[in-house]
Design a protein around this motif. Sequence first.
Motif, mmCIF file in Angstrom:
data_model
loop_
_atom_site.group_PDB
_atom_site.id
_atom_site.type_symbol
_atom_site.label_atom_id
_atom_site.label_comp_id
_atom_site.label_asym_id
_atom_site.label_seq_id
_atom_site.Cartn_x
_atom_site.Cartn_y
_atom_site.Cartn_z
ATOM 1 N N UNK A 138 19.888 0.697 12.345
ATOM 2 C CA UNK A 138 20.113 0.770 10.904
ATOM 3 C C UNK A 138 19.818 -0.603 10.292
ATOM 4 N N UNK A 139 18.601 -0.808 9.759
ATOM 5 C CA UNK A 139 18.248 -2.091 9.148
ATOM 6 C C UNK A 139 18.439 -2.054 7.633
ATOM 7 N N UNK A 140 18.406 -3.221 7.016
ATOM 8 C CA UNK A 140 18.330 -3.258 5.559
ATOM 9 C C UNK A 140 17.096 -4.050 5.140
ATOM 10 N N UNK A 141 16.749 -3.976 3.875
ATOM 11 C CA UNK A 141 15.431 -4.444 3.445
ATOM 12 C C UNK A 141 15.181 -5.947 3.628
ATOM 13 N N UNK A 142 16.208 -6.809 3.590
ATOM 14 C CA UNK A 142 15.920 -8.235 3.828
ATOM 15 C C UNK A 142 15.387 -8.561 5.224
ATOM 16 N N UNK A 143 15.242 -7.564 6.096
ATOM 17 C CA UNK A 143 14.566 -7.821 7.376
ATOM 18 C C UNK A 143 13.148 -8.338 7.122
ATOM 19 N N UNK A 144 12.618 -8.041 5.941
ATOM 20 C CA UNK A 144 11.255 -8.467 5.604
ATOM 21 C C UNK A 144 11.104 -9.979 5.659
ATOM 22 N N UNK A 145 12.193 -10.720 5.430
ATOM 23 C CA UNK A 145 12.131 -12.191 5.470
ATOM 24 C C UNK A 145 13.015 -12.750 6.586
ATOM 25 N N UNK A 146 13.395 -11.893 7.528
ATOM 26 C CA UNK A 146 14.209 -12.353 8.641
ATOM 27 C C UNK A 146 15.653 -12.621 8.277
ATOM 28 N N UNK A 147 16.114 -12.090 7.141
ATOM 29 C CA UNK A 147 17.484 -12.291 6.684
ATOM 30 C C UNK A 147 18.229 -10.964 6.571
#
Length: 265
Positions: free
Chosen positions: A116-125
């Motif tokens: 279950x990820x959230x969208x700030x994974x895009x910047x590694x946060x």
Amino acid sequence: MKPIPPASLWLVGCGNMAGAMLRRWIETGTIDPAQVFVVNREDRELPAGVRQGREFPEGPLPDAVMLGMKPQQIDLIAETHGARIAGVKLLISILAGVELASLADRFTAGAIVRVMPNLPVAIGKGVVGMAGEHNHPADTLMQPLGLVEWMADERGLDLLGVLAGCGPAFTYRFIDALAAAGTGLGLPEDQALRLAIATVGGAGLLAAEADAPPSTLADRVASPGGSTRKGLDVLDADGAIRKLMQATLEASERRSAEMAAEARR
């Protein structure tokens, strides 16, 4: 031996979330784009070197397959691609509300892990919750995305999804409301938005590094009888902000439970 991420990866679907994860993996060198294949209903703009099509290619299975389509499509995907990916060593699912048992009923894999990820994974946060039998390749794959938390059970994963997965959207609403309130006081709209974004971003970074909880940080900002304290009095009156957030998360949790029930059918 240090755990290593899967060397090759197939994705079913590559929308906003799966696409953000994929781009981060490629940016950090975690995965070679030449070792990635995406099945989509139609071609999407993907990182250079990533192949895509309507069906998976001939040849041996990859090290891992990730399900990134809409949860409502699970039966269609199982019927269309289930036989082709049967026996893959690692199946990763980012489908909200679709439980491990529902996945195991439809797909055959050496290991199945819910993520279950959230969208700030895009910047590694980002925040990445995981459930299922602990799997080192899956864990290593998720590390470049941000904070990784293995949950004790799927109930915990669903709650993480409500808090961290839905949370960015609620935070964006708050930023928008903060900016609108600033505009209402007389600031230019574009300036108020810049100020609100920078304020929330900076406050979040400070909270992550602070030696005290956010409640204490709020009190440090608010001098007795000062302007900040007067504003906090509005948020705190009769537990207003806590009640609002509780109702918000409960609404999201109810929908998560409904989607899980639909996937069991």
